[in-house]
Design a protein around this motif. Structure first.
Motif, PDB file in Angstrom:
ATOM      1  N   HIS A 152      25.049  63.085 101.458  1.00  0.00           N
ATOM      2  CA  HIS A 152      23.731  63.040 102.153  1.00  0.00           C
ATOM      3  C   HIS A 152      24.141  62.762 103.732  1.00  0.00           C
ATOM      4  O   HIS A 152      25.183  62.566 103.899  1.00  0.00           O
ATOM      5  N   HIS A 159      23.537  62.045 107.823  1.00  0.00           N
ATOM      6  CA  HIS A 159      23.146  61.109 108.924  1.00  0.00           C
ATOM      7  C   HIS A 159      23.143  61.580 110.099  1.00  0.00           C
ATOM      8  O   HIS A 159      23.882  62.450 110.532  1.00  0.00           O
ATOM      9  N   HIS A 176      28.000  62.788 104.372  1.00  0.00           N
ATOM     10  CA  HIS A 176      29.207  61.877 103.548  1.00  0.00           C
ATOM     11  C   HIS A 176      28.618  61.595 102.346  1.00  0.00           C
ATOM     12  O   HIS A 176      27.426  61.929 101.797  1.00  0.00           O
ATOM     13  N   GLU A 180      29.675  58.250  99.222  1.00  0.00           N
ATOM     14  CA  GLU A 180      30.169  57.146  99.174  1.00  0.00           C
ATOM     15  C   GLU A 180      30.252  56.535  97.732  1.00  0.00           C
ATOM     16  O   GLU A 180      29.346  56.243  97.261  1.00  0.00           O
TER      17      GLU A 180
HETATM   18 MN    MN Z   1      25.352  57.023 103.819  1.00  0.00          MN
END
Ligand code: MN
Length: 292
Positions: free
Chosen positions: A63, A65, A107, A109
């Motif tokens: 996703h 940012h 990125h 996670e």
């Molecule tokens: Mn994130």
């Protein structure tokens, strides 16, 4: 003295992806001005995850940012990160990941491979720290801060300790670099002990209580899972631990700039949000490269 403004109770938990079961202590849609320059705080209180996963790890898929920094503080468990700017790595208990999304990053996670296989307790805080207008489009950057790089202040008389992640405390400087003046302290206080913190008068101050109960300024009680904000002005606070307590203390110079957020983008104007969405769609945020 900085006076208590508001005490927030942790809301219902929700899942971020399938790996983070968090309580959003605040978001950029909150109108509490005392939160500036902090935009969001997701708290994943201690939670046990089963092991046995050899693939299909829990976490959040790719996703974007833009316009701020994401700071992940690992208390228990391990997270693996990979991004489109070559940043990546695994953070475990005591480590901090400080990712400057700046002009735009993709990125992911996930729970680390080892944690996914072994399972165990998982506890994290993710903060979004705003970037000043002048740095919103700065080149993305990734700081992997290991526990061993974070200096510890030992308070006299067995009062407790503070790990200085960013900024300063008692002439000890933290390793994280930030784009506006910030202090970030991971504080442990022992039962019955009191501490006095000098806080820059111009800074906003927020404290998350991760464990225990503290009395603030000999007046207000703040319990586990609560977040306290303070009014402007004042140069210090006093905390007394009613039992063994763990606190995340954040102070920051307010940016006092317009905040326009939409999902994973936080800019200064609506036009910049429209641009961010367009830039993601046209691939300008790049692709994740894995080097872990
Ligand atoms: Mn994130």
């Amino acid at each position: 003295m900085k006076k208590v403004a508001n005490i927030y109770t942790a809301p219902q938990k929700h899942w971020v992806g399938n790996g983070f079961h968090v309580q959003s202590m605040f978001t950029y849609n909150d109108r509490d001005k005392n939160l500036d320059p902090f935009l969001m705080m997701d708290y994943n209180p201690p939670r046990y995850f089963d092991g046995g996963r050899k693939s299909d790890f829990r976490g959040v898929e790719e996703h974007p940012h833009r316009g701020f920094e994401t700071v992940t503080i690992a208390y228990q468990g391990e997270v693996a990160h990979a991004d489109s700017h070559g940043g990546g790595g695994i953070i475990g208990a005591g480590d901090v990941q400080w990712m400057t999304a700046g002009s735009g990053i993709m990125h992911e996670e996930f729970h680390s491979e080892r944690f996914s296989q072994e399972g165990g307790m998982f506890e994290m805080v993710q903060l979004w720290v705003n970037l000043p207008k002048a740095y919103k489009m700065t080149t993305p950057k990734y700081q992997s801060i290991k526990s061993t790089d974070i200096p510890v202040v030992n308070f006299a008389n067995n009062v407790g300790t503070a790990r200085v992640i960013a900024g300063n405390l008692e002439n000890v400087s933290g390793p994280a670099s930030s784009f506006s003046p910030i202090n970030m302290w991971d504080v442990v206080l022992n039962e019955g002990k009191s501490v006095h913190f000098d806080i820059p008068e111009s800074h906003n101050l927020i404290i998350l209580v991760l464990d225990g109960t503290v009395m603030v300024n000999r007046d207000k009680i703040v319990r586990r899972g609560e977040l306290v904000t303070f009014e402007n002005g004042g140069k210090y606070i006093e905390l007394e631990a009613n039992n063994n307590s763990k606190l995340l203390v954040l102070t920051g110079e307010p940016l006092n700039e317009p905040v326009v957020g939409y999902g994973p983008f936080v800019m200064n104007s609506r036009e910049e949000i429209v641009q961010a969405i367009s830039d993601v769609q046209s691939g300008k945020f790049g692709q994740i490269t894995k080097n872990i």
